[in-house]
Design a protein around this motif. Structure first.
Motif, PDB file in Angstrom:
ATOM      1  N   PRO A   1    -155.776  34.395 -23.147  1.00  0.00           N
ATOM      2  CA  PRO A   1    -155.027  33.754 -24.448  1.00  0.00           C
ATOM      3  C   PRO A   1    -153.680  32.939 -23.661  1.00  0.00           C
ATOM      4  O   PRO A   1    -153.363  31.896 -24.122  1.00  0.00           O
ATOM      5  CB  PRO A   1    -154.668  34.632 -25.291  1.00  0.00           C
ATOM      6  N   ASP A   2    -152.951  33.646 -22.708  1.00  0.00           N
ATOM      7  CA  ASP A   2    -151.816  32.932 -22.159  1.00  0.00           C
ATOM      8  C   ASP A   2    -152.115  31.950 -21.294  1.00  0.00           C
ATOM      9  O   ASP A   2    -151.148  31.518 -20.927  1.00  0.00           O
ATOM     10  CB  ASP A   2    -150.963  34.188 -21.652  1.00  0.00           C
ATOM     11  N   GLN A   3    -153.182  31.920 -20.944  1.00  0.00           N
ATOM     12  CA  GLN A   3    -153.577  30.645 -20.086  1.00  0.00           C
ATOM     13  C   GLN A   3    -154.387  29.566 -20.726  1.00  0.00           C
ATOM     14  O   GLN A   3    -154.711  28.526 -20.201  1.00  0.00           O
ATOM     15  CB  GLN A   3    -154.468  31.434 -18.850  1.00  0.00           C
ATOM     16  N   LEU A   4    -154.410  29.747 -22.176  1.00  0.00           N
ATOM     17  CA  LEU A   4    -154.763  28.738 -22.816  1.00  0.00           C
ATOM     18  C   LEU A   4    -153.808  27.852 -23.368  1.00  0.00           C
ATOM     19  O   LEU A   4    -152.731  28.300 -23.666  1.00  0.00           O
ATOM     20  CB  LEU A   4    -155.702  29.224 -24.254  1.00  0.00           C
ATOM     21  N   HIS A   5    -153.934  26.569 -23.496  1.00  0.00           N
ATOM     22  CA  HIS A   5    -152.842  25.684 -23.690  1.00  0.00           C
ATOM     23  C   HIS A   5    -152.937  24.970 -25.134  1.00  0.00           C
ATOM     24  O   HIS A   5    -153.700  24.002 -25.410  1.00  0.00           O
ATOM     25  CB  HIS A   5    -152.713  24.331 -22.616  1.00  0.00           C
ATOM     26  N   PHE A   6    -152.285  25.785 -26.105  1.00  0.00           N
ATOM     27  CA  PHE A   6    -152.602  25.424 -27.477  1.00  0.00           C
ATOM     28  C   PHE A   6    -151.388  24.546 -27.994  1.00  0.00           C
ATOM     29  O   PHE A   6    -150.218  24.531 -27.575  1.00  0.00           O
ATOM     30  CB  PHE A   6    -152.410  26.669 -28.511  1.00  0.00           C
ATOM     31  N   LYS A   7    -151.758  23.629 -29.011  1.00  0.00           N
ATOM     32  CA  LYS A   7    -150.853  22.949 -29.692  1.00  0.00           C
ATOM     33  C   LYS A   7    -151.368  22.750 -31.260  1.00  0.00           C
ATOM     34  O   LYS A   7    -152.568  22.266 -31.472  1.00  0.00           O
ATOM     35  CB  LYS A   7    -150.668  21.331 -29.263  1.00  0.00           C
ATOM     36  N   PHE A   8    -150.632  23.406 -32.131  1.00  0.00           N
ATOM     37  CA  PHE A   8    -150.945  23.286 -33.470  1.00  0.00           C
ATOM     38  C   PHE A   8    -149.842  23.040 -34.403  1.00  0.00           C
ATOM     39  O   PHE A   8    -148.640  23.605 -34.131  1.00  0.00           O
ATOM     40  CB  PHE A   8    -151.784  24.919 -33.762  1.00  0.00           C
ATOM     41  N   ASP A   9    -150.050  22.664 -35.551  1.00  0.00           N
ATOM     42  CA  ASP A   9    -149.109  22.604 -36.770  1.00  0.00           C
ATOM     43  C   ASP A   9    -148.913  23.788 -37.289  1.00  0.00           C
ATOM     44  O   ASP A   9    -149.530  24.710 -37.528  1.00  0.00           O
ATOM     45  CB  ASP A   9    -149.243  21.281 -37.400  1.00  0.00           C
ATOM     46  N   ASP A  10    -147.636  23.677 -38.369  1.00  0.00           N
ATOM     47  CA  ASP A  10    -147.261  24.765 -39.130  1.00  0.00           C
ATOM     48  C   ASP A  10    -148.222  25.429 -40.189  1.00  0.00           C
ATOM     49  O   ASP A  10    -148.313  26.489 -40.392  1.00  0.00           O
ATOM     50  CB  ASP A  10    -145.580  24.825 -39.633  1.00  0.00           C
ATOM     51  N   SER A  11    -149.155  24.182 -40.315  1.00  0.00           N
ATOM     52  CA  SER A  11    -150.045  24.767 -41.371  1.00  0.00           C
ATOM     53  C   SER A  11    -151.283  25.152 -41.010  1.00  0.00           C
ATOM     54  O   SER A  11    -152.182  25.796 -41.932  1.00  0.00           O
ATOM     55  CB  SER A  11    -150.410  23.232 -42.295  1.00  0.00           C
ATOM     56  N   SER A  12    -151.613  25.311 -39.888  1.00  0.00           N
ATOM     57  CA  SER A  12    -152.635  25.756 -39.220  1.00  0.00           C
ATOM     58  C   SER A  12    -152.778  27.133 -38.990  1.00  0.00           C
ATOM     59  O   SER A  12    -151.386  27.744 -38.800  1.00  0.00           O
ATOM     60  CB  SER A  12    -152.937  25.235 -37.850  1.00  0.00           C
ATOM     61  N   LYS A  13    -153.862  27.852 -39.226  1.00  0.00           N
ATOM     62  CA  LYS A  13    -154.008  29.371 -38.917  1.00  0.00           C
ATOM     63  C   LYS A  13    -154.688  29.503 -37.530  1.00  0.00           C
ATOM     64  O   LYS A  13    -155.926  29.295 -37.494  1.00  0.00           O
ATOM     65  CB  LYS A  13    -154.612  30.085 -39.896  1.00  0.00           C
ATOM     66  N   VAL A  14    -153.766  30.324 -36.752  1.00  0.00           N
ATOM     67  CA  VAL A  14    -154.344  30.319 -35.079  1.00  0.00           C
ATOM     68  C   VAL A  14    -154.194  31.719 -34.724  1.00  0.00           C
ATOM     69  O   VAL A  14    -153.147  32.072 -34.858  1.00  0.00           O
ATOM     70  CB  VAL A  14    -153.574  29.266 -34.427  1.00  0.00           C
ATOM     71  N   SER A  15    -155.316  32.287 -34.416  1.00  0.00           N
ATOM     72  CA  SER A  15    -155.326  33.583 -33.827  1.00  0.00           C
ATOM     73  C   SER A  15    -156.334  34.062 -32.688  1.00  0.00           C
ATOM     74  O   SER A  15    -157.545  33.367 -32.901  1.00  0.00           O
ATOM     75  CB  SER A  15    -155.567  34.532 -35.297  1.00  0.00           C
ATOM     76  N   VAL A  16    -155.972  34.535 -31.878  1.00  0.00           N
ATOM     77  CA  VAL A  16    -156.731  34.803 -30.698  1.00  0.00           C
ATOM     78  C   VAL A  16    -156.476  36.594 -30.590  1.00  0.00           C
ATOM     79  O   VAL A  16    -155.509  36.846 -30.160  1.00  0.00           O
ATOM     80  CB  VAL A  16    -156.262  34.274 -29.590  1.00  0.00           C
ATOM     81  N   ASP A  17    -157.629  37.300 -30.771  1.00  0.00           N
ATOM     82  CA  ASP A  17    -157.608  38.670 -30.466  1.00  0.00           C
ATOM     83  C   ASP A  17    -156.336  39.190 -31.531  1.00  0.00           C
ATOM     84  O   ASP A  17    -155.691  40.193 -31.139  1.00  0.00           O
ATOM     85  CB  ASP A  17    -157.217  39.162 -29.185  1.00  0.00           C
ATOM     86  N   ASN A  18    -156.486  38.576 -32.751  1.00  0.00           N
ATOM     87  CA  ASN A  18    -155.426  39.037 -33.964  1.00  0.00           C
ATOM     88  C   ASN A  18    -154.061  38.770 -33.465  1.00  0.00           C
ATOM     89  O   ASN A  18    -153.265  39.495 -34.179  1.00  0.00           O
ATOM     90  CB  ASN A  18    -155.889  40.437 -34.238  1.00  0.00           C
ATOM     91  N   GLN A  19    -153.881  37.956 -32.631  1.00  0.00           N
ATOM     92  CA  GLN A  19    -152.475  37.409 -32.264  1.00  0.00           C
ATOM     93  C   GLN A  19    -152.300  36.028 -32.270  1.00  0.00           C
ATOM     94  O   GLN A  19    -153.107  35.314 -32.074  1.00  0.00           O
ATOM     95  CB  GLN A  19    -152.095  38.159 -30.676  1.00  0.00           C
ATOM     96  N   LYS A  20    -150.936  35.658 -32.668  1.00  0.00           N
ATOM     97  CA  LYS A  20    -150.621  34.375 -32.678  1.00  0.00           C
ATOM     98  C   LYS A  20    -150.572  33.894 -31.370  1.00  0.00           C
ATOM     99  O   LYS A  20    -149.506  34.124 -30.786  1.00  0.00           O
ATOM    100  CB  LYS A  20    -149.650  33.957 -33.740  1.00  0.00           C
ATOM    101  N   PRO A  21    -151.040  32.840 -30.759  1.00  0.00           N
ATOM    102  CA  PRO A  21    -151.003  32.441 -29.247  1.00  0.00           C
ATOM    103  C   PRO A  21    -149.636  31.533 -29.157  1.00  0.00           C
ATOM    104  O   PRO A  21    -148.967  31.054 -30.120  1.00  0.00           O
ATOM    105  CB  PRO A  21    -152.282  31.714 -28.845  1.00  0.00           C
ATOM    106  N   PHE A  22    -149.104  31.289 -28.190  1.00  0.00           N
ATOM    107  CA  PHE A  22    -147.996  30.417 -27.691  1.00  0.00           C
ATOM    108  C   PHE A  22    -148.302  28.984 -28.133  1.00  0.00           C
ATOM    109  O   PHE A  22    -149.405  28.480 -27.993  1.00  0.00           O
ATOM    110  CB  PHE A  22    -147.737  30.412 -26.277  1.00  0.00           C
TER     111      PHE A  22
END
Length: 276
Positions: free
Chosen positions: A244-265
């Motif tokens: 997950p720390d090598q994935l480049h996420f961009k998301f807004d505050d209204s989105s629900k984003v979880s990888v392995d039950n953790q919120k990514p950077f």
């Protein structure tokens, strides 16, 4: 129900055209190895009954149809052991509408043209692909499978550029090449999905927009820098490669984003801080 065996005569193109035009509900068309119709004169047809096409070879490359099929009015079409390609502009290789159902096993569907029409398009339709491929010829920006208020079930299938709008996808042991986009309350559920996006750069490898949902387990990216854009969406995945720390996420505050039950950077927040 009747069975037609095509390809055992010299005029096999005429044989096949007549079999399709005169087919009755439930008929089966068996195709001997060979190429049907030419790239200079492909066959364009609308299927108005339940119909099955079966290639008489386990190698789908041995039976090639230069054709465009349109399926509608709640009809069912089945393809097995063959390749379908459309070599002219202005038509999908396969389109399905209004409750149509398409089932494909060991099939390749391609579109070798200069324009950017979708290879496969569905509106209010159901697709099932097993051990199959959906290609876009040499094009990397064209959509292989475009779904509009439709559903797809795919197992061990490769799709070049999958686009969903108000649609659902259930994917297992499958590959999406180039790009994957979900929009307008689409949903994707998967197990063992690979995103092959290193062949050509895109703005994002995966886009989940406008109330869409992307959930599953075992997600692999081949890109050196996988880019994921989540906007007003739901992303919940367990077990990614790379980590997950090598994935480049961009998301807004209204989105629900979880990888392995953790919120990514979130790189969107990083950019906001830099601009302050």
């Amino acid at each position: 129900m009747s069975k037609f065996i095509i390809g055992d005569q010299e005029n096999k193109d005429d044989q096949l055209a007549q079999a399709i035009v005169n087919a009755k509900d439930g008929d089966i068309i068996e195709l001997q190895p060979g190429t049907y119709f030419t790239s200079e004169s492909p066959f364009i047809c609308t299927v108005r009954q339940n119909l099955t096409f079966v290639g008489k070879s386990s190698n789908k490359d041995n039976i090639k149809l230069n054709c465009s099929f349109t399926v509608g009015a709640k009809n069912i079409i089945i393809f097995k052991n063959l390749t379908i390609t459309f070599p002219a502009n202005g038509e999908n290789t396969l389109s399905a509408y209004d409750g149509a159902e398409v089932y494909a096993d060991n099939v390749c569907i391609n579109r070798e043209t200069s324009d950017n029409w979708d290879t496969v398009y569905g509106q209010n339709a159901i697709f099932s692909f097993k051990n199959s491929q959906i290609l876009t010829g040499l094009k990397t920006k064209a959509i292989g499978l475009s779904l509009d208020n439709s559903q797809i079930f795919a197992d061990n299938t490769s799709i070049q550029f999958l686009f969903q709008r108000k649609s659902k996808a259930y994917l297992r042991n499958s590959i999406v090449t180039h790009e994957f986009k979900l929009r307008q309350h689409s949903e994707t559920y998967f197990r063992n999905l690979t995103m092959v996006s290193y062949e050509v750069p895109h703005k994002n490898d995966l886009t989940v927009h406008s109330g869409s949902k992307f959930q599953g387990q075992d997600l692999v990216f081949t890109s050196n820098k996988p880019k994921l854009r989540i906007f007003k969406g739901d992303f919940k995945v367990n077990n990614t490669n790379p980590e997950p720390d090598q994935l480049h996420f961009k998301f807004d505050d209204s989105s629900k984003v979880s990888v392995d039950n953790q919120k990514p950077f979130n790189e969107d927040h990083q950019n906001i801080k830099k601009n302050k």
